[in-house]
Every structure is written in structure tokens, then in C-alpha cells.
Design a protein around this motif. Structure first.
Motif, PDB file in Angstrom:
ATOM      1  N   LYS A   7       0.843  -1.202   0.000  1.00  0.00           N
ATOM      2  CA  LYS A   7       0.000   0.000   0.000  1.00  0.00           C
ATOM      3  C   LYS A   7       0.876   1.250   0.000  1.00  0.00           C
ATOM      4  N   GLY A 151      -7.492   8.235   6.226  1.00  0.00           N
ATOM      5  CA  GLY A 151      -6.466   7.205   6.424  1.00  0.00           C
ATOM      6  C   GLY A 151      -6.952   5.805   6.055  1.00  0.00           C
ATOM      7  N   ASP A 154      -5.211   2.342   4.417  1.00  0.00           N
ATOM      8  CA  ASP A 154      -4.517   1.315   5.212  1.00  0.00           C
ATOM      9  C   ASP A 154      -5.465   0.140   5.438  1.00  0.00           C
ATOM     10  N   LYS A 209      -1.122   8.713  13.820  1.00  0.00           N
ATOM     11  CA  LYS A 209      -1.910   8.431  12.610  1.00  0.00           C
ATOM     12  C   LYS A 209      -1.112   7.714  11.533  1.00  0.00           C
TER      13      LYS A 209
HETATM   14 MG    MG Z   1      -2.182   7.354   6.223  1.00  0.00          MG
END
Ligand code: MG
Ligand code: ADP
Ligand code: ASP
Length: 408
Positions: A7, A151, A154, A209
């Protein structure tokens, strides 16, 4: 032949040159003899740019339409990476979340993945191609585009790795692993070779984060071997895994901080059974999540009730409190949006006493006042004035010797 999910975050695909580098990295990994699924984020700044456009048109943009808009960022990245790969003679095939069929619930802007259809991805791999999947998005039962929260790429990567039973899920980002504290704030923070799922879960939920919380939850639940590493340099990064004996010797693994919270206090509430419920019930009904809670009883049989919420929910929560205050006969409501949460995390805390007092002592020496405290088996969090947060992180980092010995 190992199956690996790679990723790449926003900075890693932030411009054409970087996309070219990612393509080269992907090809090198394929040539090492692996089958690859590559998940990409939107180019850095793109999700924020799209959000600003929507907010310029409406202060409360329709959440379904917002997801249609935000999903375009990742769609552009996946196509660009596919084009770059083909240019180097390694054709891939890109898929949006809907095309893979990453089925989610219908909670727009924060959807949860329910199921992943493996067919398109596996067919692509069987043809000898690299499968490229847009992160952060899925589709609900009715066919609406959904997104997974900031986010969220992920989580896409880890969920795909879990569904395919991949040998490893690698999260490539702009740092070369998980550090003892955010390296942007603590220059001598140290990269951890390993961290447990449990500790990473605490770090992520307390504000680090580097990984979305849900991705760590997925990895822990389905035992996905997860690694965080740099998209720019070679290296082994940080492995997130189950606890082993060796790791228990480390008392503190890291320090997390979070500036996203705000504090509300209701003063002079009559101290009777059911008061906490009367205050927090309506807050929960309004879908506002409460984090820390403190209740103090004064000599006059009234109580002060303080809790923290996400800063985005502060105004909404305050309005609700003002209503409740009238019903309960409370004397005053006060609020503070300039607070931050500072936390120590480590599985070794279970078997070591005196961590809290050492933490409070170190903060006191710097004159940092503690407003609230909360603890669990493997973490201690305090709420402090936001203006001292960087000092607080650095103070604890050195008090616990994290720069050199990983808290031993
Ligand atoms: Mg991120
Ligand atoms: P991406 O765009 O690749 O998803 P993110 O910005 O989401 O990257 O995550 C990487 C960032 O996380 C780093 O640049 C770093 O500033 C921040 N971060 C916060 N806490 C930590 C930590 N303990 N270890 C490593 N990075 C951290
Ligand atoms: N592009 C999304 C975000 O900025 C998802 C991600 O990068 O993981 O939050």
C-alpha cells in the motif's frame, strides 16, 4: 510464490516522479518472485482539496455525494500507477472499490468493510498481471460509493490481505517505520523493529496516525503480518505482530499525542444517582463519542462533571449540555477547545509499578499541569493544555529513555 499486498500513501504517489518510483519498486518486488496487489491513496493533498471544494459549496455537504467526490482521488492514483507500470513493460489492471466489490455498510464517510469479492483480483493475478486497487473506498448493498474515513487506504490494504490470506501486508509511507513518538516532533525518536498489535492499536487510537485504527484491528483479528516501511528507502521497517517473551521486557514502547479533542465541564450538578446517564445519554444519542470522563464531588453535595469529545463535535455537544444543564439545575457549563492528550503506551506496564508517578513527576518538573487522567492495562493518558503538547511529548520521551533503549 508469496502473495504480498503493498500500500502506498498520498506522499508516496504525490507527483509523477514518485509514481514512477513506486512503479519501479513494485516491479522489483514482482521480479523477486511475488504475486502483488497494490493499494494506492489519493495524491497528497487531493482529499483535502476535494473536501474544501465541497465545503465551499455547503457547510454540510451531503454525505453520499461527498463519498462520490472523495473516491475520485484514489481512482486517479490507481490509473496513473497502472499507466506507469505498463510504460515499463509490466501491465497491471486497476479497480475501484466498487469494481472489486469491496462491500461496506452504508455509513457514508466512515463505512466499514463487510466482505471482499476476490474474483477480479485473483483472475488478474492468474493472468500474470499486477492488481491495483483504489484505497479508502467501497460500495454498499445498494451500489452507492462509500469511503472508509481518513487514512482508510490502510484498512483497504489489510482487509484485502486478510481476504486473500496474503503472506504480508506492507504499508509504504513517508517514514521508515513506526517510531517511539511522531518523528516530526521528536527528532531523536527511534524506529521500532517490532510492536505488538495491541500496542499499535493503542498508539493509533491515541493519535499516532501512521496507521488507521481499523487497519490494525483487522490485522490483529485475522493475523495479517503487517509491516510499515519507507516508500523511498530500502529497509526492513517495523513489523506489527503478536506479543512474544522478548517484547515483555520493554516497559514503554511509545508516546502518542492527539490534538483532536475538546473538553466540556458541567459544574454544580446535584450529586444524585442517574446524573451521569442524564448527561451522557443525549450526547450518545446525538452520535457524539465521549472519550475521557471525570466526576468530582464537592463538599456541598454537588458534582462537577467533565468529559472530552472530538473537537469537531465540541459545538454540538456544548449545545446539548446547555439544554441538560437547565433540566438538572447545574450552575455552569464551561468548555476548552485548546487541550491535547498525551499518552504512554507499552505492554510491559502490566508488570511494572511506578510508571504513572514517573510520568507525572516528569511533567511536573516542566510545569505542565495535568487536567485529566485515564489508564488501562497498557497505557496512561493525560489531558494537558495544547500549547505544551510538544514539550510534553519530548519530556516523556527523554524521561523514559526512549531514544536509546526502547524503554528498558
Ligand atoms: Mg495514512
Ligand atoms: P500516508 O500518506 O503514507 O498514509 P500518513 O501521513 O498517514 O502517511 O502517516 C505517516 C505519518 O505518521 C508520518 O509522516 C509521521 O509524521 C506520522 N506519525 C505519527 N506518529 C508516528 C509514529 N509513532 N511513528 C511513525 N510515524 C508517525
Ligand atoms: N485519501 C484518504 C485520506 O487522505 C485515504 C488515505 O490516504 O488513506 O484520508
Amino acid at each position: 510464490m508469496a502473495l504480498i499486498v503493498m500500500k502506498f500513501g498520498g506522499t508516496s504517489v504525490g507527483n509523477v516522479e514518485r509514481i514512477r518510483n513506486v512503479a519501479a519498486r513494485v516491479i522489483r518486488t514482482q521480479q523477486a518472485g511475488h504475486r502483488l496487489v497494490v493499494v494506492v491513496s489519493a495524491m497528497s493533498g487531493e482529499t483535502d482539496r476535494l473536501l474544501t471544494l465541497a465545503k465551499d459549496l455547503s457547510s454540510t455537504p451531503n454525505s453520499r455525494e461527498l463519498d462520490v467526490l472523495l473516491a475520485t482521488g484514489e481512482q486517479a492514483s490507481m490509473a496513473l500507477l497502472s499507466i506507469a507500470l505498463e510504460e515499463k513493460g509490466h501491465p497491471g489492471r486497476s479497480y475501484t472499490g466498487g469494481q472489486v466489490r469491496i462491500l461496506t455498510d452504508s455509513a457514508f464517510n466512515k463505512a466499514r468493510i463487510l466482505e471482499i469479492d476476490k474474483e477480479n483480483i485473483l483472475n488478474t493475478l492468474d493472468e500474470g498481471r499486477i492488481a491495483i486497487v483504489a484505497g479508502f473506498q467501497g460500495v454498499d448493498q445498494a451500489g452507492n460509493i462509500t469511503t472508509l474515513g481518513r487514512g482508510g487506504s490502510d484498512t483497504t490494504a489489510v482487509a484485502i490481505a486478510a481476504a486473500l490470506k496474503a503472506d504480508e501486508c506492507r504499508i509504504y509511507t513517508d517514514v521508515d517505520g513506526v517510531y517511539t513518538a511522531d518523528p516530526r516532533i521528536v527528532p531523536d525518536a527511534r524506529r521500532l523493529d517490532r510492536i505488538t498489535y495491541e500496542e499499535m492499536l493503542e498508539m493509533a487510537s491515541l493519535g499516532s496516525k501512521v496507521l488507521q485504527i481499523r487497519s490494525v484491528e483487522f490485522a490483529q483479528k485475522y493475523h495479517v503480518p503487517l509491516r510499515v516501511l519507507s516508500s523511498l528507502e530500502e529497509g526492513t521497517g517495523t513489523i506489527i505482530c503478536d506479543e512474544d517473551e522478548n517484547m515483555e521486557q520493554v516497559v514503554i514502547s511509545g508516546i502518542a499525542h492527539n490534538r483532536d479533542e475538546a473538553k466540556l465541564t458541567m459544574k454544580g450538578v446535584p450529586d444524585k444517582p442517574g446524573v451521569a446517564y442524564k448527561i451522557l445519554g443525549p450526547i450518545a444519542e446525538a452520535n457524539v463519542e465521549v472519550d475521557m470522563i471525570v466526576q468530582n464531588v464537592a463538599a456541598d453535595k454537588t458534582t462537577d462533571f467533565t468529559f472530552t469529545v472530538h473537537r469537531n463535535d465540541f459545538k454540538k455537544a456544548r449545545k446539548i449540555l446547555e439544554e441538560i444543564a437547565k433540566q438538572l439545575g447545574a450552575t455552569e457549563i464551561s468548555g476548552d477547545e485548546r487541550i491535547a492528550k498525551l499518552s504512554l503506551v507499552g505492554v510491559g506496564m502490566r508488570s511494572h509499578a511506578g510508571i504513572a508517578s514517573k510520568m507525572f513527576g516528569a511533567l511536573a518538573e516542566e510545569g505542565i499541569n495535568i487536567q485529566m487522567i485515564s489508564t488501562s492495562e497498557i497505557k496512561i493518558s493525560v489531558v494537558i493544555d495544547e500549547k505544551y503538547i510538544e514539550l510534553g511529548v519530548r519530556t516523556l520521551h527523554s524521561a523514559f529513555g526512549l531514544e536509546s533503549t526502547a524503554g528498558k
